[in-house]
Design an enzyme around this catalytic site. Structure first.
Site, PDB file in Angstrom:
ATOM      1  N   ASN A  10       0.863  -1.186   0.000  1.00 10.98           N
ATOM      2  CA  ASN A  10       0.000   0.000   0.000  1.00 10.98           C
ATOM      3  C   ASN A  10       0.897   1.232   0.000  1.00 10.98           C
ATOM      4  O   ASN A  10       1.511   1.558   1.010  1.00 10.98           O
ATOM      5  CB  ASN A  10      -0.903  -0.018   1.239  1.00 10.98           C
ATOM      6  CG  ASN A  10      -1.797   1.209   1.318  1.00 10.98           C
ATOM      7  OD1 ASN A  10      -1.908   1.974   0.353  1.00 10.98           O
ATOM      8  ND2 ASN A  10      -2.427   1.412   2.467  1.00 10.98           N
ATOM      9  N   TRP A  11       0.968   1.896  -1.159  1.00 11.25           N
ATOM     10  CA  TRP A  11       1.845   3.058  -1.283  1.00 11.25           C
ATOM     11  C   TRP A  11       1.306   4.289  -0.560  1.00 11.25           C
ATOM     12  O   TRP A  11       2.010   5.268  -0.391  1.00 11.25           O
ATOM     13  CB  TRP A  11       2.043   3.407  -2.758  1.00 11.25           C
ATOM     14  CG  TRP A  11       2.841   2.407  -3.527  1.00 11.25           C
ATOM     15  CD1 TRP A  11       3.622   1.402  -3.022  1.00 11.25           C
ATOM     16  CD2 TRP A  11       2.951   2.322  -4.956  1.00 11.25           C
ATOM     17  NE1 TRP A  11       4.204   0.702  -4.045  1.00 11.25           N
ATOM     18  CE2 TRP A  11       3.809   1.239  -5.250  1.00 11.25           C
ATOM     19  CE3 TRP A  11       2.399   3.051  -6.007  1.00 11.25           C
ATOM     20  CZ2 TRP A  11       4.128   0.877  -6.560  1.00 11.25           C
ATOM     21  CZ3 TRP A  11       2.712   2.690  -7.308  1.00 11.25           C
ATOM     22  CH2 TRP A  11       3.574   1.614  -7.579  1.00 11.25           C
ATOM     23  N   LYS A  12       0.036   4.255  -0.181  1.00 12.88           N
ATOM     24  CA  LYS A  12      -0.609   5.420   0.447  1.00 12.88           C
ATOM     25  C   LYS A  12      -0.430   6.647  -0.463  1.00 12.88           C
ATOM     26  O   LYS A  12      -0.491   6.512  -1.680  1.00 12.88           O
ATOM     27  CB  LYS A  12      -0.090   5.612   1.869  1.00 12.88           C
ATOM     28  CG  LYS A  12      -0.274   4.322   2.696  1.00 12.88           C
ATOM     29  CD  LYS A  12      -0.024   4.500   4.164  1.00 12.88           C
ATOM     30  CE  LYS A  12      -0.259   3.168   4.883  1.00 12.88           C
ATOM     31  NZ  LYS A  12      -0.100   3.300   6.336  1.00 12.88           N
ATOM     32  N   HIS A  96      -9.610   1.052   5.258  1.00 15.55           N
ATOM     33  CA  HIS A  96      -8.330   1.281   5.938  1.00 15.55           C
ATOM     34  C   HIS A  96      -8.541   2.236   7.106  1.00 15.55           C
ATOM     35  O   HIS A  96      -9.357   3.154   7.028  1.00 15.55           O
ATOM     36  CB  HIS A  96      -7.303   1.854   4.953  1.00 15.55           C
ATOM     37  CG  HIS A  96      -5.902   1.802   5.475  1.00 15.55           C
ATOM     38  ND1 HIS A  96      -5.425   2.712   6.388  1.00 15.55           N
ATOM     39  CD2 HIS A  96      -4.889   0.926   5.239  1.00 15.55           C
ATOM     40  CE1 HIS A  96      -4.170   2.400   6.683  1.00 15.55           C
ATOM     41  NE2 HIS A  96      -3.819   1.321   6.001  1.00 15.55           N
ATOM     42  N   GLU A 168      -5.299  -5.112  10.494  1.00 15.65           N
ATOM     43  CA  GLU A 168      -4.218  -4.170  10.784  1.00 15.65           C
ATOM     44  C   GLU A 168      -4.486  -3.474  12.114  1.00 15.65           C
ATOM     45  O   GLU A 168      -5.319  -2.557  12.175  1.00 15.65           O
ATOM     46  CB  GLU A 168      -4.133  -3.096   9.691  1.00 15.65           C
ATOM     47  CG  GLU A 168      -3.675  -3.595   8.352  1.00 15.65           C
ATOM     48  CD  GLU A 168      -3.187  -2.442   7.476  1.00 15.65           C
ATOM     49  OE1 GLU A 168      -2.015  -2.428   7.130  1.00 15.65           O
ATOM     50  OE2 GLU A 168      -3.984  -1.541   7.174  1.00 15.65           O
ATOM     51  N   GLY A 174       2.658   2.079  10.853  1.00 18.17           N
ATOM     52  CA  GLY A 174       3.598   3.191  10.723  1.00 18.17           C
ATOM     53  C   GLY A 174       4.236   3.627  12.020  1.00 18.17           C
ATOM     54  O   GLY A 174       4.871   4.675  12.085  1.00 18.17           O
ATOM     55  N   SER A 214       3.441  -2.487  10.226  1.00 18.05           N
ATOM     56  CA  SER A 214       4.905  -2.547  10.379  1.00 18.05           C
ATOM     57  C   SER A 214       5.482  -3.902   9.955  1.00 18.05           C
ATOM     58  O   SER A 214       6.402  -4.428  10.582  1.00 18.05           O
ATOM     59  CB  SER A 214       5.321  -2.179  11.809  1.00 18.05           C
ATOM     60  OG  SER A 214       4.917  -0.852  12.113  1.00 18.05           O
ATOM     61  N   GLY A 235       2.891  -1.305   4.220  1.00 15.27           N
ATOM     62  CA  GLY A 235       3.027   0.114   3.913  1.00 15.27           C
ATOM     63  C   GLY A 235       4.450   0.484   3.540  1.00 15.27           C
ATOM     64  O   GLY A 235       4.884   0.329   2.404  1.00 15.27           O
ATOM     65  N   GLY A 236       5.201   0.980   4.525  1.00 13.17           N
ATOM     66  CA  GLY A 236       6.545   1.526   4.285  1.00 13.17           C
ATOM     67  C   GLY A 236       7.472   0.628   3.486  1.00 13.17           C
ATOM     68  O   GLY A 236       8.191   1.093   2.590  1.00 13.17           O
TER      69      GLY A 236
END
Length: 252
Positions: A10-12, A96, A168, A174, A214, A235-236
């Site tokens: 998920n690039w957000k 989300h 999640e 994050g 994470s 995510g990251g």
């Protein structure tokens, strides 16, 4: 039963179209066979055309990060699920915690979106998860169970079996904090148990449940070893091609 894992990045709100294209070009030829794993990236709306085009001759699937529950109309700033399907998207992420928190999306909204996504031949990735306060109060199972039941209400057993659920914990998104292996297994099993209660054990055995929060190359193997964790929503670690590809090392 054995369920095919699904790893989704998920690039957000990151990457411009040029960066999205470069990422896809860097990973597409290095992905394993779809017999082993489904791999997807959820791109921002402004990058979807470029990302879908870049991924079209590869096994990489593309998700939108959100959509509306109507196909057309006076809904300024929203994204049509019908148009997403016409563009060639595969999945749509809905529910989300950032959408729930910042944009006040409700369980009812998410349920309507799930129905609209299926009506257009796409697959929803339905997110659920609890706050730190709920977790520490020992109410995570109850809270997340209610989210899942509400999101899936009125769907057919066949639809539920084909979608993806992403657990999640909000306190792990994050923050660098991640749920323990036991936490992830227990909560993903709890999510599956809700599906069993609402739609039957056969459906629950088919539905794929991801863990997110994470997740990185260093811990993905631990999560993927859990019997009720069928993948990760990341995510990251999905923003760089190398770290995204390293997430797939759990297959080795």
């Amino acid at each position: 039963m054995s369920r095919k894992p699904i790893i989704a990045g998920n690039w957000k709100m990151n990457k411009n179209p040029q960066e999205a294209k470069a990422f896809v070009e860097a990973v597409a030829s290095k992905l394993p066979s779809t017999d082993l794993v489904d791999v997807a990236v959820a791109a921002p709306a402004v990058d979807l055309v470029t990302t879908i085009e870049a991924a079209k001759d590869s096994v990489l699937k593309v998700a939108a990060q959100n959509c509306y529950f109507e196909n057309t109309g006076a809904f300024t700033g929203e994204t049509s699920p019908k148009v997403l399907a016409e563009m060639g998207a595969d999945y749509v992420v809905i529910g989300h915690s950032e959408r729930r928190d910042y944009f006040h999306e409700t369980d009812e909204d998410i349920n309507k979106k799930a129905k609209a996504i299926f009506a257009n031949g796409l697959t929803p990735i339905v997110c659920c998860g609890e706050s730190l306060e709920t977790y520490e109060a020992g109410k995570a199972v109850e809270f997340v169970g209610a989210q899942v039941s509400a999101a899936l209400a009125g769907l057919s057993a066949e639809q539920v079996a084909s979608l993806v659920l992403a657990y999640e914990p909000i306190w792990a998104i994050g923050t660098g904090k991640s749920a323990t292996q036991d936490d992830a297994q227990n909560m993903c099993k709890a999510v599956r148990d809700v599906v069993a209660a609402d739609f039957g054990q056969e459906v629950a055995d088919k539905v794929r449940v991801q863990y997110g929060g994470s997740v990185k190359p260093e811990n993905v193997k631990d999560y993927m070893a859990c019997p009720d964790v069928d993948g990760a929503l990341v995510g990251g670690a999905s923003l760089e091609a190398d770290s995204f590809l390293a997430l797939l090392d759990f297959l080795n």
